[in-house]
Enzyme design. Structure first.
Site, mmCIF file in Angstrom:
data_model
loop_
_atom_site.group_PDB
_atom_site.id
_atom_site.type_symbol
_atom_site.label_atom_id
_atom_site.label_comp_id
_atom_site.label_asym_id
_atom_site.label_seq_id
_atom_site.Cartn_x
_atom_site.Cartn_y
_atom_site.Cartn_z
ATOM 1 C CG ASP A 10 -62.748 15.460 -1.558
ATOM 2 O OD1 ASP A 10 -63.592 15.531 -2.466
ATOM 3 O OD2 ASP A 10 -62.276 16.459 -0.981
ATOM 4 C CG HIS A 46 -68.244 12.415 -6.916
ATOM 5 N ND1 HIS A 46 -69.509 11.917 -6.714
ATOM 6 C CD2 HIS A 46 -67.989 13.207 -5.841
ATOM 7 C CE1 HIS A 46 -69.998 12.412 -5.585
ATOM 8 N NE2 HIS A 46 -69.100 13.197 -5.037
HETATM 9 P P1 GDP Z 1 -65.038 11.609 -4.040
HETATM 10 O O1 GDP Z 1 -65.369 13.055 -4.029
HETATM 11 O O2 GDP Z 1 -65.475 10.897 -2.815
HETATM 12 O O3 GDP Z 1 -65.523 10.910 -5.295
HETATM 13 O O4 GDP Z 1 -63.454 11.529 -4.059
HETATM 14 P P2 GDP Z 1 -62.449 12.418 -4.968
HETATM 15 O O5 GDP Z 1 -62.520 11.940 -6.358
HETATM 16 O O6 GDP Z 1 -62.665 13.867 -4.732
HETATM 17 O O7 GDP Z 1 -61.069 12.095 -4.285
HETATM 18 C C1 GDP Z 1 -60.582 10.800 -4.181
HETATM 19 C C2 GDP Z 1 -59.206 10.754 -4.880
HETATM 20 O O8 GDP Z 1 -58.539 9.564 -4.521
HETATM 21 C C3 GDP Z 1 -59.325 10.725 -6.404
HETATM 22 O O9 GDP Z 1 -58.212 11.389 -6.961
HETATM 23 C C4 GDP Z 1 -59.265 9.238 -6.715
HETATM 24 O O10 GDP Z 1 -58.795 8.966 -8.038
HETATM 25 C C5 GDP Z 1 -58.280 8.768 -5.679
HETATM 26 N N1 GDP Z 1 -58.455 7.393 -5.201
HETATM 27 C C6 GDP Z 1 -59.592 6.690 -5.019
HETATM 28 N N2 GDP Z 1 -59.315 5.501 -4.437
HETATM 29 C C7 GDP Z 1 -57.977 5.468 -4.252
HETATM 30 C C8 GDP Z 1 -57.090 4.520 -3.662
HETATM 31 O O11 GDP Z 1 -57.483 3.480 -3.166
HETATM 32 N N3 GDP Z 1 -55.767 4.859 -3.614
HETATM 33 C C9 GDP Z 1 -55.291 6.026 -4.127
HETATM 34 N N4 GDP Z 1 -53.981 6.247 -4.044
HETATM 35 N N5 GDP Z 1 -56.102 6.946 -4.700
HETATM 36 C C10 GDP Z 1 -57.426 6.670 -4.740
HETATM 37 P P1 IMO Z 2 -67.303 15.501 -2.694
HETATM 38 O O1 IMO Z 2 -68.636 15.050 -3.202
HETATM 39 C C1 IMO Z 2 -64.938 17.902 0.096
HETATM 40 C C2 IMO Z 2 -66.859 21.463 1.772
HETATM 41 C C3 IMO Z 2 -66.157 22.733 1.300
HETATM 42 C C4 IMO Z 2 -66.430 23.629 2.497
HETATM 43 C C5 IMO Z 2 -67.841 23.215 2.918
HETATM 44 C C6 IMO Z 2 -68.930 24.122 2.378
HETATM 45 O O2 IMO Z 2 -66.301 15.694 -3.770
HETATM 46 O O3 IMO Z 2 -66.821 14.644 -1.569
HETATM 47 P P2 IMO Z 2 -69.931 24.529 -0.056
HETATM 48 O O4 IMO Z 2 -69.264 24.986 -1.327
HETATM 49 O O5 IMO Z 2 -70.601 23.199 -0.187
HETATM 50 O O6 IMO Z 2 -70.827 25.568 0.540
HETATM 51 O O7 IMO Z 2 -68.717 24.359 0.986
HETATM 52 O O8 IMO Z 2 -68.048 21.908 2.414
HETATM 53 N N1 IMO Z 2 -67.269 20.544 0.674
HETATM 54 C C7 IMO Z 2 -66.562 19.481 0.284
HETATM 55 N N2 IMO Z 2 -65.365 19.022 0.695
HETATM 56 N N3 IMO Z 2 -65.627 17.218 -0.846
HETATM 57 C C8 IMO Z 2 -66.831 17.654 -1.245
HETATM 58 O O9 IMO Z 2 -67.599 16.981 -2.120
HETATM 59 C C9 IMO Z 2 -67.346 18.852 -0.696
HETATM 60 N N4 IMO Z 2 -68.481 19.547 -0.872
HETATM 61 C C10 IMO Z 2 -68.426 20.582 -0.024
HETATM 62 O O10 IMO Z 2 -64.792 22.533 1.091
HETATM 63 O O11 IMO Z 2 -65.571 23.302 3.546
HETATM 64 MG MG MG Z 3 -64.462 14.912 -4.237
#
Ligand code: GDP
Ligand code: IMO
Ligand code: MG
Length: 449
Positions: free
Chosen positions: A26, A54
């Site tokens: 994330d 994502h």
């Molecule tokens: P990913 O799994 O790595 O693609 O990340 P996620 O989408 O799960 O989580 C990142 C969160 O942070 C999302 O809700 C994005 O919209 C938000 N986000 C990304 N960049 C920024 C930033 O620079 N500032 C803030 N406040 N939010 C951000």
């Molecule tokens: P993105 O791509 C955050 C974590 C789960 C759990 C561990 C194992 O959005 O960054 P699983 O379901 O894969 O067997 O869970 O890995 N986990 C993530 N945490 N972002 C992710 O993906 C994750 N993918 C798996 O929360 O702790």
């Molecule tokens: Mg994510």
């Protein structure tokens, strides 16, 4: 925009690039992949499954992608779900339909490897049942032994891949008789295993499953291909490839905080096996990191702030899971961990995300060492949950900044203390920060080369 601007569409890098998470997921990979898509031709997911979430935000429109590469919002780019991914066909079809309903074109711009493994309903049941048993405190030590998975069936699906004889690949969905033959074996074995885990359900029925999953196969048939040959053809045609890592380096099955990890190689090292492309084609690796740290699920987290600091970060950063909506655990930036991940991934640059969330702290902390139980200090990461769980984070404390920075467009215009914070990260990790993100929108991005 400078000549080296890493996100300008007019400035094709002439490189194949990987975007990988350097923490526990994330980090904002979706936003970065969306930005870099402009200057690449093909966007490839190589690992993980629908455990990933994502987020891409464009003009107030928020898209949460689980299986489809985050480049899909550009209609002229090719998106590939390669062989290393575990595909839940139902989730994929729902994702395709949801995107189409919002006017996003998903047609011959999406390819799925015939060798990607299929996540079946019994994988999700197994995942949930095992987690339930592990958290039931039934092992005489009153402990919770669960991983805190997303319950998307990821572990059981990858386990079947390794078991071989109980696995189904996307290509198997295209031949009903063949699929039925595999399912007959699987249903007998899995019914017994689920019962042993306490699942009270009728026996798995090979006929029903075959009918449902053959129908998914027919629905996905136009997208299914040999993605290895497809990607090699893309290379031969001089097209630029962007690899989209799912999950993150500290969740990598080999190099993460085992056993609190996911079940794939989610560092950049997963790219060759997950795509069939030799590693030398991964030229640039953009290590994506939050300006702090978050983690969902169980497992050690030395810089966790289970206190008002962590709560403030969670509330400003909207730190709730994109896939499961679970509150994310939050804490200070762990530079020991980031430097380790950058080393494993071969990061050539850093994207420092969510810097805006740290505005308003009197002081900000960077973890530079761990104190071991015997009192000695180390600056090496410990990819072993039971040992990492015993360390104490040692911090450098820096002054914070009060100004909101979500409209910043230039690194030099950031508050002095924010610049010093970034300088300290670069100096410690030894890799330049190329992108600074100050908000979720495409436009809230500072190019810092
Ligand atoms: P990913 O799994 O790595 O693609 O990340 P996620 O989408 O799960 O989580 C990142 C969160 O942070 C999302 O809700 C994005 O919209 C938000 N986000 C990304 N960049 C920024 C930033 O620079 N500032 C803030 N406040 N939010 C951000
Ligand atoms: P993105 O791509 C955050 C974590 C789960 C759990 C561990 C194992 O959005 O960054 P699983 O379901 O894969 O067997 O869970 O890995 N986990 C993530 N945490 N972002 C992710 O993906 C994750 N993918 C798996 O929360 O702790
Ligand atoms: Mg994510």
């Amino acid at each position: 925009m400078t000549q080296h601007d890493p996100i300008s569409p007019d400035n094709k890098p002439g490189h194949h690039t990987a975007v990988v998470g350097l923490q526990w997921g994330d980090e904002g990979k979706g936003k970065i992949v969306d930005l870099l898509t402009a200057q690449h031709d093909v966007i490839v997911r190589y690992n993980g499954g629908a455990n990933a979430g994502h987020t891409v935000v464009v003009d107030d429109q928020k898209y949460a992608l689980h299986l489809i590469p985050s480049g899909i919002l550009y209609p002229d780019k090719m998106c590939v779900i390669a062989n290393g991914v575990v595909v839940d066909p139902q989730v994929l079809i729902e994702e395709i339909e949801a995107l189409r309903a919002r006017g996003v074109e998903v047609g011959d711009n999406l390819y799925i490897s015939d060798r990607a493994h299929v996540v079946m309903p019994y994988h999700k049941e197994h995942d949930a049942a095992l987690e339930r048993v592990l958290s039931s405190k039934a092992f005489g030590d009153d402990g919770d032994h669960s991983i805190g998975t997303t319950r998307r069936g990821i572990g059981p699906a990858y386990a079947d891949k390794v078991h071989r004889s109980t696995a189904i690949r996307v290509g198997d969905l295209l031949d009903t008789d063949h699929l039925h033959g595999i399912l007959r074996v699987i249903c007998t074995i899995r019914t017994a295993e689920l019962a042993a885990l306490g699942v009270e359900a009728p026996p798995l029925n090979a006929d029903d499953l075959c009918q449902r999953y053959a129908a998914f196969g027919r629905r996905l048939r136009p997208h299914i291909t040999d993605s290895t040959y497809l990607l090699h053809q893309c290379l031969a045609d001089g097209r630029w490839i962007l690899f989209e890592g799912a999950n993150a380096c500290l969740l990598d099955i080999d190099h993460g905080t085992y056993p609190y990890v996911t079940s794939s190689n989610c560092s950049a090292l997963g790219i060759p096996p997950g795509t069939g492309l030799p590693g030398r084609h991964v030229e640039l690796v953009l290590g994506t990191m939050k300006a702090y740290t978050s983690r969902v699920g169980e497992g050690p987290f030395p810089t966790e702030q289970d206190n008002p600091i962590g709560e403030r970060i969670r509330s400003r950063g909207q730190e709730y899971g994109t896939t499961t909506n679970r509150p994310r655990r939050c804490g200070w930036l762990d530079l020991v961990a980031v430097r380790y991940s950058a080393m494993i991934c071969g990061a050539t640059g850093l994207a420092c995300m969510l810097l805006d969330v740290l505005s308003g702290f009197d002081e900000v902390k960077l973890c530079t060492h761990y104190r071991l139980p015997d009192g000695t200090l180390t600056d090496r990461f410990i990819p072993d949950a039971w040992r990492l769980g015993k360390v104490e984070a040692v911090y450098d404390t820096l002054p914070g900044w009060t100004e909101e920075i979500d409209e910043a467009t230039d690194r030099s215009a950031l508050p002095g203390n924010a610049r010093r914070y970034l300088d300290r990260i670069e100096a410690f990790v030894g890799i330049p920060i190329e992108i600074i993100s100050v908000g979720p929108e495409r436009t809230q991005t500072v190019v810092s080369v």
